[in-house]
Motif scaffolding. Sequence first.
Motif, PDB file in Angstrom:
ATOM      1  N   PHE A 122     -12.003  -3.193   5.914  1.00 10.98           N
ATOM      2  CA  PHE A 122     -12.764  -2.607   4.800  1.00 10.98           C
ATOM      3  C   PHE A 122     -13.813  -3.624   4.395  1.00 10.98           C
ATOM      4  O   PHE A 122     -13.462  -4.666   3.851  1.00 10.98           O
ATOM      5  CB  PHE A 122     -11.866  -2.301   3.596  1.00 10.98           C
TER       6      PHE A 122
ATOM      7  N   ARG B 178     -13.129  -7.356   4.836  1.00 13.73           N
ATOM      8  CA  ARG B 178     -11.700  -7.666   4.763  1.00 13.73           C
ATOM      9  C   ARG B 178     -10.914  -6.995   5.872  1.00 13.73           C
ATOM     10  O   ARG B 178     -10.987  -5.779   6.052  1.00 13.73           O
ATOM     11  CB  ARG B 178     -11.152  -7.195   3.420  1.00 13.73           C
TER      12      ARG B 178
ATOM     13  N   VAL C  17      -7.728  -5.536   6.769  1.00 19.87           N
ATOM     14  CA  VAL C  17      -6.499  -5.102   6.112  1.00 19.87           C
ATOM     15  C   VAL C  17      -5.376  -4.993   7.142  1.00 19.87           C
ATOM     16  O   VAL C  17      -4.229  -5.341   6.867  1.00 19.87           O
ATOM     17  CB  VAL C  17      -6.726  -3.764   5.380  1.00 19.87           C
TER      18      VAL C  17
ATOM     19  N   PRO D 132       5.000  -6.488   1.493  1.00 23.43           N
ATOM     20  CA  PRO D 132       4.686  -6.659   0.070  1.00 23.43           C
ATOM     21  C   PRO D 132       3.546  -5.735  -0.353  1.00 23.43           C
ATOM     22  O   PRO D 132       2.862  -5.157   0.486  1.00 23.43           O
ATOM     23  CB  PRO D 132       4.266  -8.126  -0.023  1.00 23.43           C
ATOM     24  N   ASN D 133       3.343  -5.603  -1.659  1.00 24.76           N
ATOM     25  CA  ASN D 133       2.261  -4.757  -2.169  1.00 24.76           C
ATOM     26  C   ASN D 133       0.918  -5.230  -1.639  1.00 24.76           C
ATOM     27  O   ASN D 133       0.663  -6.421  -1.554  1.00 24.76           O
ATOM     28  CB  ASN D 133       2.235  -4.793  -3.693  1.00 24.76           C
ATOM     29  N   GLY D 134       0.093  -4.280  -1.257  1.00 25.59           N
ATOM     30  CA  GLY D 134      -1.235  -4.632  -0.763  1.00 25.59           C
ATOM     31  C   GLY D 134      -1.245  -5.079   0.687  1.00 25.59           C
ATOM     32  O   GLY D 134      -2.267  -5.506   1.202  1.00 25.59           O
ATOM     33  N   ALA D 135      -0.101  -4.972   1.375  1.00 26.80           N
ATOM     34  CA  ALA D 135      -0.032  -5.437   2.759  1.00 26.80           C
ATOM     35  C   ALA D 135      -0.773  -4.506   3.704  1.00 26.80           C
ATOM     36  O   ALA D 135      -1.100  -4.885   4.825  1.00 26.80           O
ATOM     37  CB  ALA D 135       1.425  -5.559   3.188  1.00 26.80           C
ATOM     38  N   GLY D 136      -1.011  -3.272   3.274  1.00 24.70           N
ATOM     39  CA  GLY D 136      -1.716  -2.323   4.128  1.00 24.70           C
ATOM     40  C   GLY D 136      -0.819  -1.194   4.625  1.00 24.70           C
ATOM     41  O   GLY D 136      -1.169  -0.488   5.566  1.00 24.70           O
ATOM     42  N   LYS D 137       0.319  -0.996   3.982  1.00 21.03           N
ATOM     43  CA  LYS D 137       1.270   0.035   4.423  1.00 21.03           C
ATOM     44  C   LYS D 137       0.664   1.429   4.295  1.00 21.03           C
ATOM     45  O   LYS D 137       0.680   2.221   5.238  1.00 21.03           O
ATOM     46  CB  LYS D 137       2.573  -0.064   3.612  1.00 21.03           C
ATOM     47  N   THR D 138       0.120   1.726   3.101  1.00 24.27           N
ATOM     48  CA  THR D 138      -0.487   3.047   2.902  1.00 24.27           C
ATOM     49  C   THR D 138      -1.671   3.241   3.848  1.00 24.27           C
ATOM     50  O   THR D 138      -1.856   4.315   4.424  1.00 24.27           O
ATOM     51  CB  THR D 138      -0.934   3.212   1.441  1.00 24.27           C
ATOM     52  N   THR D 139      -2.444   2.169   4.043  1.00 26.34           N
ATOM     53  CA  THR D 139      -3.586   2.253   4.949  1.00 26.34           C
ATOM     54  C   THR D 139      -3.126   2.644   6.353  1.00 26.34           C
ATOM     55  O   THR D 139      -3.720   3.520   6.993  1.00 26.34           O
ATOM     56  CB  THR D 139      -4.311   0.894   4.989  1.00 26.34           C
TER      57      THR D 139
ATOM     58  N   ARG E 204     -13.681   9.959  -6.302  1.00 28.37           N
ATOM     59  CA  ARG E 204     -12.340   9.545  -6.713  1.00 28.37           C
ATOM     60  C   ARG E 204     -12.129   9.969  -8.159  1.00 28.37           C
ATOM     61  O   ARG E 204     -13.056   9.945  -8.951  1.00 28.37           O
ATOM     62  CB  ARG E 204     -12.198   8.023  -6.641  1.00 28.37           C
TER      63      ARG E 204
HETATM   64  N1  LIG Z   1     -10.617   2.787   0.997  1.00 28.59           N
HETATM   65  C1  LIG Z   1     -10.482   1.463   0.786  1.00 28.59           C
HETATM   66  N2  LIG Z   1     -11.557   0.674   0.647  1.00 28.59           N
HETATM   67  C2  LIG Z   1     -11.438  -0.655   0.459  1.00 28.59           C
HETATM   68  N3  LIG Z   1     -10.272  -1.303   0.376  1.00 28.59           N
HETATM   69  C3  LIG Z   1      -9.137  -0.583   0.501  1.00 28.59           C
HETATM   70  C4  LIG Z   1      -9.178   0.844   0.700  1.00 28.59           C
HETATM   71  N4  LIG Z   1      -7.908   1.288   0.781  1.00 28.59           N
HETATM   72  C5  LIG Z   1      -7.119   0.215   0.641  1.00 28.59           C
HETATM   73  N5  LIG Z   1      -7.844  -0.914   0.467  1.00 28.59           N
HETATM   74  C6  LIG Z   1      -7.313  -2.274   0.321  1.00 28.59           C
HETATM   75  O1  LIG Z   1      -6.469  -2.524   1.408  1.00 28.59           O
HETATM   76  C7  LIG Z   1      -5.343  -3.270   1.003  1.00 28.59           C
HETATM   77  C8  LIG Z   1      -4.084  -2.576   1.443  1.00 28.59           C
HETATM   78  O2  LIG Z   1      -3.884  -1.431   0.657  1.00 28.59           O
HETATM   79  P1  LIG Z   1      -2.644  -0.482   0.849  1.00 28.59           P
HETATM   80  O3  LIG Z   1      -2.626  -0.020   2.264  1.00 28.59           O
HETATM   81  O4  LIG Z   1      -2.713   0.564  -0.192  1.00 28.59           O
HETATM   82  O5  LIG Z   1      -1.417  -1.457   0.589  1.00 28.59           O
HETATM   83  P2  LIG Z   1       0.124  -1.122   0.370  1.00 28.59           P
HETATM   84  O6  LIG Z   1       0.309   0.340   0.535  1.00 28.59           O
HETATM   85  O7  LIG Z   1       0.839  -1.923   1.407  1.00 28.59           O
HETATM   86  O8  LIG Z   1       0.490  -1.600  -0.996  1.00 28.59           O
HETATM   87  C9  LIG Z   1      -5.433  -3.405  -0.498  1.00 28.59           C
HETATM   88  O9  LIG Z   1      -5.886  -4.704  -0.801  1.00 28.59           O
HETATM   89  C10 LIG Z   1      -6.449  -2.386  -0.907  1.00 28.59           C
HETATM   90  O10 LIG Z   1      -7.181  -2.835  -2.015  1.00 28.59           O
END
Ligand SMILES: Nc1ncnc2c1ncn2[C@@H]1O[C@H](COP(=O)(O)OP(=O)(O)O)[C@@H](O)[C@H]1O
Lengths: 291, 315
Positions: A36, A39, A41, A60-67, B92
């Motif tokens: 992103f 960065r 991710v 951990p939180n912010g590791a990129g799991k949801t991504t 958003r």
């Molecule tokens: N669309 C996006 N644009 C920029 N940064 C993003 C976007 N989506 C997620 N991020 C960043 O990517 C990192 C991982 O996010 P996320 O996958 O939600 O983490 P997790 O689910 O593990 O807590 C976070 O630092 C978040 O801020």
Amino acid sequence: MKQLMRKIAPLSSTERTVEDTTRDAVLEVRGVSVRFGARDVLRNVNFVVREGEFMGFIGPNGAGKTTLLRVILGLLTPTSGSVHIDGLPARHGNSFVGYVPQKIQLEPDTPMRARDLVSLGLDGHRFGVPLPSKRRRLKVDAALAAVHAQSFADAPVGRLSGGEQQRLLIAQTLLTKPKLLLLDEPLSNLDIRSAHEVVNLVAEIAKEQHVAVMLVAHDMNPLLSVMDRIVYLADGKALMGPVDQVVQSSVLSQLYGYPVEVLRVKGRILVVSGPGTEASAPEEEPLSYVE
Amino acid sequence: MWSDVFHAVFAPGFFQNGSVRQALLLGSATAILSGMVGVFAVLRGQSFAGHALGDFGATGASGAFLLGAPAIWGFLTVGLLGGTAMDVLGRRPRERDVATGITLTFILGLGALFLYFDTTHSNTTGAPMTILFGSIFLIDPALVPITLSLAILTLMLLFVLYRPLLLSSLSPDLARARGVPVRVVSILFMSALAMTVEQAAILIGALLSTALLIGPAATAIRLVKRPGQAMTVAALVGLLATWLGILCAYDSYNWPPLHRGWPVSFFVAALLLLFYLAASAGATSISRVRIRRNPYRHFPQTWKKVASPRERGDA
Ligand SMILES: Nc1ncnc2c1ncn2[C@@H]1O[C@H](COP(=O)(O)OP(=O)(O)O)[C@@H](O)[C@H]1O
Ligand SMILES: [Mg+2]
């Protein structure tokens, strides 16, 4: 009549350490990187989930799991690498994959009963107004039964507890008949008992309906008794393997890029930043399981 | 004696008057549409966007007056454009209110300018009255078929979007994963919202066009708990408020201070507030009765653990 909350017997250590490569891969993540802006991710993430497998996806939180889940769902194109589901490239609208999002937007007054929410799993993506039918009702009832939600089937969704809403989302997804179930942090915001119920429920469904599960959590402890293998994500990099191989001080320190300490206390696993905590750490014991 | 009461309620000429009949017809169509669309506007947290659309329409209508075109086209064009702009700018949820606010202030400024020219430079001093308070009794009969067809089309669009709208209101990512074209659905709903609000604005004015959108929906979701029921109840509540509002407005031609009639929008808004308060009071007492009869009716998992004060013995 199904048993309520059937206990899932913990598998023995040897059973779970073997990756059964004879089973078909339902999900193959190959060299996935996501960037992103400036960065990274995700960096070169690789793993395979096989038919009927229960995979814990920990980080951990912010590791990129949801991504990573969004990449698997075809909602996000990775910067490089590929994702194959049942042998085909990932795409959205694939009924092979069921998805339970991290959070849903529900006001207390939302004019929707539990069964209305669940029935969206049947045909919520179609245009037009649904026509009520007996077949529809029976299917929704079955899905409600599978998550033990009959008792609140007609309650307004906005007033149910987090655990109850989570179960409805799972029921909703089951109606799409997925072979791979992705759950994004279903346990966060749940008390210990509800978390346990949801984990056992998912394990039960995975077994009965032969669905592979990938459950995202930042704490692995509630999953120790049910997961076959683990994908551990930290600093954008991922490791896959049996829990006791991956979750080790030396392995995770390398993954995190700084010293961390894995503590095993009364069958629980804690990952803390090291090495200052070494003095108070007990001797590394063999892994024992919750309950 | 009964005929005295009758004439007090229905002032003479109410049933014979052509513009009253036309007002009832258009008002009914708009009330049904607003009630049904409103349920989704409330569900999706877009009440503020609905309000902004009313203001956009006002700017469009003031512009139309300057050009000498019918106000309806000004309302609809700028409403649709503004709605699309808000939707595209606010992808958003968190950005959405900001996007709405920014678009809104600019267009309102433009509207103020147009109205100023309307009243000072051109021959249309009636413009502010028509735009702000509506012209339900003064609609050009030639525009009636167009307005009705637009209402029906908008309602059909809402029914087509019904399921994907519900799904994407709960979670856009879930809807997208299921293959719903969430962007398209969102823009189409914004268009439906714009059409609805602008039609209401033509009748009861831009100031209170969202009253018909939000009031009935808010009342309905206090009373029922299913999406289809909520849409039906909202439509009925809107109808009742509109009919009573038109009746009061007609009667008010005999009222002080000016004997020139009060605006319909005032009556509709006041009635809707009344309905909402009654529904809230009703919903509270109904749920009290339900809980007294069976405290665990809806909440078997969570509430059983909590003893009531009386059971704990500290009541
Ligand atoms: N669309 C996006 N644009 C920029 N940064 C993003 C976007 N989506 C997620 N991020 C960043 O990517 C990192 C991982 O996010 P996320 O996958 O939600 O983490 P997790 O689910 O593990 O807590 C976070 O630092 C978040 O801020
Ligand atoms: Mg996340």
